[in-house]
Design a protein around this motif. Structure first.
Motif, PDB file in Angstrom:
ATOM      1  N   LEU A  66      90.408  69.906  66.544  1.00  0.00           N
ATOM      2  CA  LEU A  66      91.480  69.204  67.230  1.00  0.00           C
ATOM      3  C   LEU A  66      91.710  69.847  68.596  1.00  0.00           C
ATOM      4  O   LEU A  66      91.661  71.062  68.753  1.00  0.00           O
ATOM      5  CB  LEU A  66      92.773  69.265  66.415  1.00  0.00           C
ATOM      6  CG  LEU A  66      92.753  68.531  65.079  1.00  0.00           C
ATOM      7  CD1 LEU A  66      94.056  68.776  64.337  1.00  0.00           C
ATOM      8  CD2 LEU A  66      92.543  67.055  65.291  1.00  0.00           C
ATOM      9  N   GLU A  67      91.961  69.011  69.555  1.00  0.00           N
ATOM     10  CA  GLU A  67      92.275  69.481  70.893  1.00  0.00           C
ATOM     11  C   GLU A  67      93.780  69.735  70.962  1.00  0.00           C
ATOM     12  O   GLU A  67      94.580  68.841  70.659  1.00  0.00           O
ATOM     13  CB  GLU A  67      91.877  68.398  71.898  1.00  0.00           C
ATOM     14  CG  GLU A  67      91.863  68.843  73.329  1.00  0.00           C
ATOM     15  CD  GLU A  67      90.685  69.744  73.638  1.00  0.00           C
ATOM     16  OE1 GLU A  67      90.838  70.589  74.511  1.00  0.00           O
ATOM     17  OE2 GLU A  67      89.634  69.596  72.998  1.00  0.00           O
ATOM     18  N   LEU A  68      94.182  70.952  71.290  1.00  0.00           N
ATOM     19  CA  LEU A  68      95.603  71.263  71.390  1.00  0.00           C
ATOM     20  C   LEU A  68      96.164  70.708  72.688  1.00  0.00           C
ATOM     21  O   LEU A  68      95.488  70.667  73.715  1.00  0.00           O
ATOM     22  CB  LEU A  68      95.814  72.773  71.332  1.00  0.00           C
ATOM     23  CG  LEU A  68      95.434  73.447  70.013  1.00  0.00           C
ATOM     24  CD1 LEU A  68      95.667  74.944  70.116  1.00  0.00           C
ATOM     25  CD2 LEU A  68      96.226  72.882  68.864  1.00  0.00           C
ATOM     26  N   GLN A  69      97.411  70.301  72.635  1.00  0.00           N
ATOM     27  CA  GLN A  69      98.079  69.731  73.797  1.00  0.00           C
ATOM     28  C   GLN A  69      99.278  70.595  74.151  1.00  0.00           C
ATOM     29  O   GLN A  69     100.017  71.045  73.285  1.00  0.00           O
ATOM     30  CB  GLN A  69      98.548  68.304  73.497  1.00  0.00           C
ATOM     31  CG  GLN A  69      97.434  67.351  73.156  1.00  0.00           C
ATOM     32  CD  GLN A  69      97.962  65.998  72.688  1.00  0.00           C
ATOM     33  OE1 GLN A  69      99.131  65.868  72.346  1.00  0.00           O
ATOM     34  NE2 GLN A  69      97.084  65.013  72.683  1.00  0.00           N
ATOM     35  N   PRO A  80      97.790  67.093  68.158  1.00  0.00           N
ATOM     36  CA  PRO A  80      98.245  65.717  68.401  1.00  0.00           C
ATOM     37  C   PRO A  80      98.979  65.156  67.183  1.00  0.00           C
ATOM     38  O   PRO A  80      98.555  65.310  66.045  1.00  0.00           O
ATOM     39  CB  PRO A  80      96.941  64.949  68.646  1.00  0.00           C
ATOM     40  CG  PRO A  80      95.950  65.982  69.063  1.00  0.00           C
ATOM     41  CD  PRO A  80      96.359  67.241  68.361  1.00  0.00           C
ATOM     42  N   GLY A  81     100.102  64.534  67.421  1.00  0.00           N
ATOM     43  CA  GLY A  81     100.888  63.938  66.351  1.00  0.00           C
ATOM     44  C   GLY A  81     101.929  64.873  65.759  1.00  0.00           C
ATOM     45  O   GLY A  81     102.764  64.457  64.971  1.00  0.00           O
ATOM     46  N   HIS A  85     108.633  72.762  68.412  1.00  0.00           N
ATOM     47  CA  HIS A  85     109.910  73.345  67.968  1.00  0.00           C
ATOM     48  C   HIS A  85     111.058  72.959  68.896  1.00  0.00           C
ATOM     49  O   HIS A  85     112.229  73.026  68.508  1.00  0.00           O
ATOM     50  CB  HIS A  85     109.803  74.873  67.848  1.00  0.00           C
ATOM     51  CG  HIS A  85     109.469  75.552  69.128  1.00  0.00           C
ATOM     52  ND1 HIS A  85     110.411  75.853  70.076  1.00  0.00           N
ATOM     53  CD2 HIS A  85     108.288  76.022  69.619  1.00  0.00           C
ATOM     54  CE1 HIS A  85     109.831  76.463  71.098  1.00  0.00           C
ATOM     55  NE2 HIS A  85     108.550  76.572  70.837  1.00  0.00           N
ATOM     56  N   CYS A  86     110.751  72.512  70.114  1.00  0.00           N
ATOM     57  CA  CYS A  86     111.805  72.070  71.018  1.00  0.00           C
ATOM     58  C   CYS A  86     112.177  70.606  70.793  1.00  0.00           C
ATOM     59  O   CYS A  86     113.138  70.105  71.374  1.00  0.00           O
ATOM     60  CB  CYS A  86     111.386  72.292  72.472  1.00  0.00           C
ATOM     61  SG  CYS A  86     110.040  71.218  73.023  1.00  0.00           S
ATOM     62  N   GLY A  87     111.400  69.901  69.964  1.00  0.00           N
ATOM     63  CA  GLY A  87     111.711  68.522  69.652  1.00  0.00           C
ATOM     64  C   GLY A  87     110.755  67.526  70.271  1.00  0.00           C
ATOM     65  O   GLY A  87     110.812  66.322  69.973  1.00  0.00           O
ATOM     66  N   TYR A  88     109.883  67.961  71.140  1.00  0.00           N
ATOM     67  CA  TYR A  88     108.912  67.072  71.785  1.00  0.00           C
ATOM     68  C   TYR A  88     107.838  66.672  70.773  1.00  0.00           C
ATOM     69  O   TYR A  88     107.277  67.522  70.088  1.00  0.00           O
ATOM     70  CB  TYR A  88     108.287  67.760  72.986  1.00  0.00           C
ATOM     71  CG  TYR A  88     107.184  66.969  73.649  1.00  0.00           C
ATOM     72  CD1 TYR A  88     107.494  65.887  74.484  1.00  0.00           C
ATOM     73  CD2 TYR A  88     105.858  67.301  73.466  1.00  0.00           C
ATOM     74  CE1 TYR A  88     106.492  65.163  75.097  1.00  0.00           C
ATOM     75  CE2 TYR A  88     104.844  66.576  74.073  1.00  0.00           C
ATOM     76  CZ  TYR A  88     105.163  65.507  74.885  1.00  0.00           C
ATOM     77  OH  TYR A  88     104.172  64.785  75.496  1.00  0.00           O
ATOM     78  N   LYS A  89     107.537  65.382  70.710  1.00  0.00           N
ATOM     79  CA  LYS A  89     106.480  64.913  69.814  1.00  0.00           C
ATOM     80  C   LYS A  89     105.221  64.713  70.650  1.00  0.00           C
ATOM     81  O   LYS A  89     105.193  63.935  71.571  1.00  0.00           O
ATOM     82  CB  LYS A  89     106.878  63.603  69.142  1.00  0.00           C
ATOM     83  CG  LYS A  89     105.792  63.047  68.260  1.00  0.00           C
ATOM     84  CD  LYS A  89     106.366  62.220  67.138  1.00  0.00           C
ATOM     85  CE  LYS A  89     105.326  61.571  66.272  1.00  0.00           C
ATOM     86  NZ  LYS A  89     104.443  62.455  65.590  1.00  0.00           N
ATOM     87  N   HIS A  90     104.183  65.471  70.257  1.00  0.00           N
ATOM     88  CA  HIS A  90     102.898  65.354  70.954  1.00  0.00           C
ATOM     89  C   HIS A  90     102.273  63.991  70.651  1.00  0.00           C
ATOM     90  O   HIS A  90     102.273  63.563  69.493  1.00  0.00           O
ATOM     91  CB  HIS A  90     101.928  66.462  70.506  1.00  0.00           C
ATOM     92  CG  HIS A  90     102.401  67.849  70.880  1.00  0.00           C
ATOM     93  ND1 HIS A  90     102.211  68.381  72.121  1.00  0.00           N
ATOM     94  CD2 HIS A  90     103.062  68.792  70.164  1.00  0.00           C
ATOM     95  CE1 HIS A  90     102.710  69.602  72.159  1.00  0.00           C
ATOM     96  NE2 HIS A  90     103.248  69.865  70.984  1.00  0.00           N
ATOM     97  N   PRO A  91     101.755  63.320  71.663  1.00  0.00           N
ATOM     98  CA  PRO A  91     101.165  62.012  71.405  1.00  0.00           C
ATOM     99  C   PRO A  91      99.881  62.124  70.578  1.00  0.00           C
ATOM    100  O   PRO A  91      99.157  63.110  70.667  1.00  0.00           O
ATOM    101  CB  PRO A  91     100.855  61.470  72.806  1.00  0.00           C
ATOM    102  CG  PRO A  91     100.848  62.656  73.691  1.00  0.00           C
ATOM    103  CD  PRO A  91     101.726  63.694  73.061  1.00  0.00           C
ATOM    104  N   SER A  92      99.643  61.135  69.735  1.00  0.00           N
ATOM    105  CA  SER A  92      98.433  61.126  68.910  1.00  0.00           C
ATOM    106  C   SER A  92      97.227  60.834  69.793  1.00  0.00           C
ATOM    107  O   SER A  92      97.306  60.053  70.728  1.00  0.00           O
ATOM    108  CB  SER A  92      98.518  60.050  67.834  1.00  0.00           C
ATOM    109  OG  SER A  92      99.600  60.324  66.972  1.00  0.00           O
ATOM    110  N   ALA A  93      96.123  61.474  69.455  1.00  0.00           N
ATOM    111  CA  ALA A  93      94.903  61.291  70.256  1.00  0.00           C
ATOM    112  C   ALA A  93      94.148  60.074  69.817  1.00  0.00           C
ATOM    113  O   ALA A  93      94.231  59.542  68.802  1.00  0.00           O
ATOM    114  CB  ALA A  93      94.001  62.508  70.138  1.00  0.00           C
TER     115      ALA A  93
END
Length: 93
Positions: A66-69, A80-81, A85-93
């Motif tokens: 997996l590529e880390l974002q 991705p996905g 911990h700050c609440g930001y949701k990483h977009p799915s690849a």
């Protein structure tokens, strides 16, 4: 008439022993079809199953890189996905 004699006691003991041996033989024949594994064999089979599952999970994890974002808010990295911990949701690849 109903007195105990040595021959009656021996005959009774012989009949009991013969019945016991008959039931043992019948039970042994019935158990031959479904032999139970010993505790050591069950433990070995359980250990092999755990090892097989762990190796399958390792191969699965190794095969899918997996590529880390980077999180734009806090700068930490996540998959991705996932949710940072700050609440930001990483977009799915």
């Amino acid at each position: 008439m109903f007195g105990l004699s040595l021959s009656k006691i021996l005959l009774t003991a012989l009949v009991i022993w013969l019945v016991w041996m008959l039931f043992k033989r019948i039970g042994g024949v019935a158990r031959q079809g479904a032999a139970r594994p010993s505790p050591a064999e069950r433990a070995r089979a359980a250990a092999e199953e755990v090892t097989r599952r762990q190796s399958a999970e390792t191969e699965k994890a190794a095969g899918a890189a997996l590529e880390l974002q980077a999180c734009p808010t806090c700068g930490s990295y996540g998959t991705p996905g996932s949710t940072c911990h700050c609440g930001y949701k990483h977009p799915s690849a």
